[in-house]
Design a protein around this motif. Structure first.
Motif, PDB file in Angstrom:
ATOM      1  N   PRO A 163      -8.470 -16.217  24.068  1.00  0.00           N
ATOM      2  CA  PRO A 163      -7.114 -16.185  24.626  1.00  0.00           C
ATOM      3  C   PRO A 163      -6.112 -17.086  23.907  1.00  0.00           C
ATOM      4  O   PRO A 163      -4.950 -17.156  24.309  1.00  0.00           O
ATOM      5  CB  PRO A 163      -7.335 -16.681  26.059  1.00  0.00           C
ATOM      6  CG  PRO A 163      -8.441 -17.687  25.909  1.00  0.00           C
ATOM      7  CD  PRO A 163      -9.347 -17.147  24.813  1.00  0.00           C
ATOM      8  N   ARG A 164      -6.536 -17.774  22.855  1.00  0.00           N
ATOM      9  CA  ARG A 164      -5.656 -18.731  22.198  1.00  0.00           C
ATOM     10  C   ARG A 164      -4.430 -18.052  21.586  1.00  0.00           C
ATOM     11  O   ARG A 164      -4.499 -16.933  21.093  1.00  0.00           O
ATOM     12  CB  ARG A 164      -6.416 -19.495  21.119  1.00  0.00           C
ATOM     13  CG  ARG A 164      -7.447 -20.468  21.664  1.00  0.00           C
ATOM     14  CD  ARG A 164      -8.271 -21.099  20.552  1.00  0.00           C
ATOM     15  NE  ARG A 164      -9.160 -20.124  19.913  1.00  0.00           N
ATOM     16  CZ  ARG A 164      -9.935 -20.399  18.870  1.00  0.00           C
ATOM     17  NH1 ARG A 164      -9.916 -21.614  18.344  1.00  0.00           N
ATOM     18  NH2 ARG A 164     -10.718 -19.464  18.359  1.00  0.00           N
ATOM     19  N   GLY A 165      -3.302 -18.755  21.634  1.00  0.00           N
ATOM     20  CA  GLY A 165      -2.076 -18.251  21.047  1.00  0.00           C
ATOM     21  C   GLY A 165      -2.023 -18.485  19.553  1.00  0.00           C
ATOM     22  O   GLY A 165      -2.874 -19.166  18.969  1.00  0.00           O
ATOM     23  N   LEU A 166      -0.989 -17.949  18.925  1.00  0.00           N
ATOM     24  CA  LEU A 166      -0.865 -18.038  17.468  1.00  0.00           C
ATOM     25  C   LEU A 166      -0.783 -19.476  16.992  1.00  0.00           C
ATOM     26  O   LEU A 166      -1.323 -19.827  15.937  1.00  0.00           O
ATOM     27  CB  LEU A 166       0.377 -17.258  17.018  1.00  0.00           C
ATOM     28  CG  LEU A 166       0.514 -17.015  15.520  1.00  0.00           C
ATOM     29  CD1 LEU A 166      -0.588 -16.108  15.005  1.00  0.00           C
ATOM     30  CD2 LEU A 166       1.886 -16.413  15.205  1.00  0.00           C
ATOM     31  N   ASP A 167      -0.132 -20.340  17.781  1.00  0.00           N
ATOM     32  CA  ASP A 167       0.037 -21.721  17.346  1.00  0.00           C
ATOM     33  C   ASP A 167      -1.260 -22.503  17.280  1.00  0.00           C
ATOM     34  O   ASP A 167      -1.332 -23.556  16.643  1.00  0.00           O
ATOM     35  CB  ASP A 167       1.053 -22.448  18.223  1.00  0.00           C
ATOM     36  CG  ASP A 167       0.672 -22.450  19.696  1.00  0.00           C
ATOM     37  OD1 ASP A 167      -0.367 -21.848  20.059  1.00  0.00           O
ATOM     38  OD2 ASP A 167       1.418 -23.052  20.497  1.00  0.00           O
ATOM     39  N   ALA A 168      -2.316 -21.979  17.908  1.00  0.00           N
ATOM     40  CA  ALA A 168      -3.624 -22.626  17.802  1.00  0.00           C
ATOM     41  C   ALA A 168      -4.181 -22.518  16.387  1.00  0.00           C
ATOM     42  O   ALA A 168      -5.071 -23.289  16.006  1.00  0.00           O
ATOM     43  CB  ALA A 168      -4.606 -22.000  18.789  1.00  0.00           C
ATOM     44  N   PHE A 169      -3.638 -21.590  15.603  1.00  0.00           N
ATOM     45  CA  PHE A 169      -4.130 -21.364  14.247  1.00  0.00           C
ATOM     46  C   PHE A 169      -3.103 -21.779  13.190  1.00  0.00           C
ATOM     47  O   PHE A 169      -3.473 -22.284  12.129  1.00  0.00           O
ATOM     48  CB  PHE A 169      -4.505 -19.889  14.083  1.00  0.00           C
ATOM     49  CG  PHE A 169      -5.385 -19.388  15.183  1.00  0.00           C
ATOM     50  CD1 PHE A 169      -6.689 -19.852  15.320  1.00  0.00           C
ATOM     51  CD2 PHE A 169      -4.905 -18.495  16.127  1.00  0.00           C
ATOM     52  CE1 PHE A 169      -7.508 -19.418  16.359  1.00  0.00           C
ATOM     53  CE2 PHE A 169      -5.707 -18.049  17.161  1.00  0.00           C
ATOM     54  CZ  PHE A 169      -7.007 -18.509  17.286  1.00  0.00           C
ATOM     55  N   THR A 170      -1.822 -21.588  13.471  1.00  0.00           N
ATOM     56  CA  THR A 170      -0.802 -22.023  12.512  1.00  0.00           C
ATOM     57  C   THR A 170      -0.776 -23.534  12.381  1.00  0.00           C
ATOM     58  O   THR A 170      -0.259 -24.069  11.390  1.00  0.00           O
ATOM     59  CB  THR A 170       0.591 -21.516  12.920  1.00  0.00           C
ATOM     60  OG1 THR A 170       0.922 -22.028  14.218  1.00  0.00           O
ATOM     61  CG2 THR A 170       0.624 -19.991  12.965  1.00  0.00           C
ATOM     62  N   SER A 171      -1.351 -24.224  13.354  1.00  0.00           N
ATOM     63  CA  SER A 171      -1.412 -25.685  13.281  1.00  0.00           C
ATOM     64  C   SER A 171      -2.252 -26.167  12.102  1.00  0.00           C
ATOM     65  O   SER A 171      -2.192 -27.336  11.729  1.00  0.00           O
ATOM     66  CB  SER A 171      -1.978 -26.258  14.581  1.00  0.00           C
ATOM     67  OG  SER A 171      -3.286 -25.748  14.843  1.00  0.00           O
ATOM     68  N   ALA A 172      -3.025 -25.274  11.495  1.00  0.00           N
ATOM     69  CA  ALA A 172      -3.807 -25.640  10.305  1.00  0.00           C
ATOM     70  C   ALA A 172      -2.902 -25.932   9.117  1.00  0.00           C
ATOM     71  O   ALA A 172      -3.308 -26.623   8.178  1.00  0.00           O
ATOM     72  CB  ALA A 172      -4.783 -24.520   9.948  1.00  0.00           C
ATOM     73  N   ALA A 173      -1.678 -25.389   9.145  1.00  0.00           N
ATOM     74  CA  ALA A 173      -0.726 -25.616   8.048  1.00  0.00           C
ATOM     75  C   ALA A 173       0.669 -25.755   8.648  1.00  0.00           C
ATOM     76  O   ALA A 173       1.511 -24.861   8.527  1.00  0.00           O
ATOM     77  CB  ALA A 173      -0.772 -24.462   7.055  1.00  0.00           C
ATOM     78  N   PRO A 174       0.939 -26.866   9.323  1.00  0.00           N
ATOM     79  CA  PRO A 174       2.207 -27.033  10.042  1.00  0.00           C
ATOM     80  C   PRO A 174       3.434 -27.037   9.143  1.00  0.00           C
ATOM     81  O   PRO A 174       4.551 -26.862   9.632  1.00  0.00           O
ATOM     82  CB  PRO A 174       2.025 -28.377  10.755  1.00  0.00           C
ATOM     83  CG  PRO A 174       0.978 -29.098   9.972  1.00  0.00           C
ATOM     84  CD  PRO A 174       0.057 -28.040   9.474  1.00  0.00           C
ATOM     85  N   GLU A 175       3.244 -27.237   7.850  1.00  0.00           N
ATOM     86  CA  GLU A 175       4.379 -27.258   6.934  1.00  0.00           C
ATOM     87  C   GLU A 175       4.915 -25.862   6.630  1.00  0.00           C
ATOM     88  O   GLU A 175       6.012 -25.702   6.083  1.00  0.00           O
ATOM     89  CB  GLU A 175       3.991 -27.958   5.629  1.00  0.00           C
ATOM     90  CG  GLU A 175       3.049 -27.180   4.717  1.00  0.00           C
ATOM     91  CD  GLU A 175       1.583 -27.220   5.154  1.00  0.00           C
ATOM     92  OE1 GLU A 175       0.741 -26.624   4.447  1.00  0.00           O
ATOM     93  OE2 GLU A 175       1.282 -27.834   6.200  1.00  0.00           O
ATOM     94  N   ILE A 176       4.156 -24.833   6.972  1.00  0.00           N
ATOM     95  CA  ILE A 176       4.560 -23.454   6.705  1.00  0.00           C
ATOM     96  C   ILE A 176       5.387 -22.931   7.878  1.00  0.00           C
ATOM     97  O   ILE A 176       4.985 -23.035   9.038  1.00  0.00           O
ATOM     98  CB  ILE A 176       3.328 -22.564   6.461  1.00  0.00           C
ATOM     99  CG1 ILE A 176       2.642 -22.988   5.154  1.00  0.00           C
ATOM    100  CG2 ILE A 176       3.724 -21.085   6.393  1.00  0.00           C
ATOM    101  CD1 ILE A 176       1.379 -22.227   4.849  1.00  0.00           C
ATOM    102  N   GLY A 177       6.551 -22.330   7.558  1.00  0.00           N
ATOM    103  CA  GLY A 177       7.437 -21.861   8.611  1.00  0.00           C
ATOM    104  C   GLY A 177       7.439 -20.363   8.821  1.00  0.00           C
ATOM    105  O   GLY A 177       8.011 -19.871   9.797  1.00  0.00           O
ATOM    106  N   THR A 178       6.821 -19.600   7.904  1.00  0.00           N
ATOM    107  CA  THR A 178       6.809 -18.140   8.001  1.00  0.00           C
ATOM    108  C   THR A 178       5.365 -17.660   8.106  1.00  0.00           C
ATOM    109  O   THR A 178       4.550 -17.971   7.231  1.00  0.00           O
ATOM    110  CB  THR A 178       7.481 -17.503   6.774  1.00  0.00           C
ATOM    111  OG1 THR A 178       8.830 -17.976   6.676  1.00  0.00           O
ATOM    112  CG2 THR A 178       7.480 -15.990   6.876  1.00  0.00           C
ATOM    113  N   TRP A 179       5.084 -16.912   9.169  1.00  0.00           N
ATOM    114  CA  TRP A 179       3.700 -16.504   9.411  1.00  0.00           C
ATOM    115  C   TRP A 179       3.557 -15.000   9.645  1.00  0.00           C
ATOM    116  O   TRP A 179       4.303 -14.409  10.437  1.00  0.00           O
ATOM    117  CB  TRP A 179       3.136 -17.241  10.627  1.00  0.00           C
ATOM    118  CG  TRP A 179       2.814 -18.669  10.340  1.00  0.00           C
ATOM    119  CD1 TRP A 179       3.619 -19.751  10.541  1.00  0.00           C
ATOM    120  CD2 TRP A 179       1.590 -19.168   9.765  1.00  0.00           C
ATOM    121  NE1 TRP A 179       2.980 -20.912  10.125  1.00  0.00           N
ATOM    122  CE2 TRP A 179       1.732 -20.577   9.645  1.00  0.00           C
ATOM    123  CE3 TRP A 179       0.402 -18.576   9.344  1.00  0.00           C
ATOM    124  CZ2 TRP A 179       0.732 -21.385   9.132  1.00  0.00           C
ATOM    125  CZ3 TRP A 179      -0.600 -19.370   8.818  1.00  0.00           C
ATOM    126  CH2 TRP A 179      -0.429 -20.754   8.724  1.00  0.00           C
TER     127      TRP A 179
END
Length: 227
Positions: free
Chosen positions: A96-112
């Motif tokens: 059930p995790r949201g997208l931010d649970a995975f984008t946190s691996a590269a917080p410097e990236i703004g486009t996903w």
């Protein structure tokens, strides 16, 4: 209780891992860095220059390492940081995790971009409203994104015995009108990873390297259009 236990046991039986040869070759690729992180397997350009990321959700019962070989070119050739998730119980619909649970691996990236293979693509469709684009690999949506302005790329295989061309066509109406659908001639369901043959699949008639090249080119073009 029996149902819960049975489901857990079933989810652990027949899990498909990476083929040793393609994985070892990817690990030798000096153009990328591969890391095991809490968010999943992260493949990033070795030079650290990355502005676009891809959160990629594996298919059912496929370990994330089974996609490293297939997705390495996105980091090496297109500068895309790839986060391959590790779904709970090896099944995306249990996670059930949201997208931010995975984008946190590269917080410097703004486009996903969010994407996924097979069942992982179904889950990616659910996460798509929080992303900048959607990339489906031998998959289709169960939720309606047709009214969205989201850029969508749908890659499929002519020899896919699971997410067949007909199934993908039947779900086309759930995607935006502007979605780009590309059928890779000769590709099967398992051609979109490097984890070996899969029960119920068709027989590929195109080398895996050619499929990987077409995936890299198509997703790279999607990413370039987001700048």
């Amino acid at each position: 209780m029996l149902l819960v236990v049975g489901t857990i046991v079933w989810s652990q039986v027949g899990v498909m891992g990476a083929e040793p040869g393609p994985l070892a070759e990817a690990e030798k690729n000096s153009a990328v860095t591969i890391e095991q992180t809490p968010e999943g397997v992260v493949i990033s350009p070795a030079d650290g220059d990355s502005e676009v990321g891809l959160v990629f959700v594996p298919g059912a019962k496929v370990q994330p390492e089974g996609y490293i070989s297939t997705l390495q070119g996105l980091a090496a050739d297109d500068g895309i940081t790839v986060v391959i998730t590790r779904p709970w119980l090896n099944l995306a619909f249990f996670d059930p995790r949201g997208l931010d649970a995975f984008t946190s691996a590269a917080p410097e990236i703004g486009t996903w971009i969010v994407g996924g293979h097979s069942l992982g693509g179904v889950r990616a469709c659910q996460l798509a409203p929080d992303a900048d684009a959607l990339a489906l690999f031998a998959s289709y949506c169960a939720n309606d994104l047709s009214a969205s302005a989201l850029p969508v790329l749908s890659l499929s295989g002519s020899e896919d015995g699971l997410s067949t061309p007909q199934k993908i066509a039947d779900a086309r109406h759930l995607l935006p009108e502007s979605a780009e659908l590309i059928e890779i001639d000769g590709a099967s369901h398992a051609s979109f990873g490097a984890y070996g043959p899969q029960a119920g699949d068709g027989t590929p008639t195109i080398p895996d390297d050619d499929v990987r090249a077409q995936i890299t080119e198509s997703v790279g073009a999607l990413a370039a259009g987001l700048d």
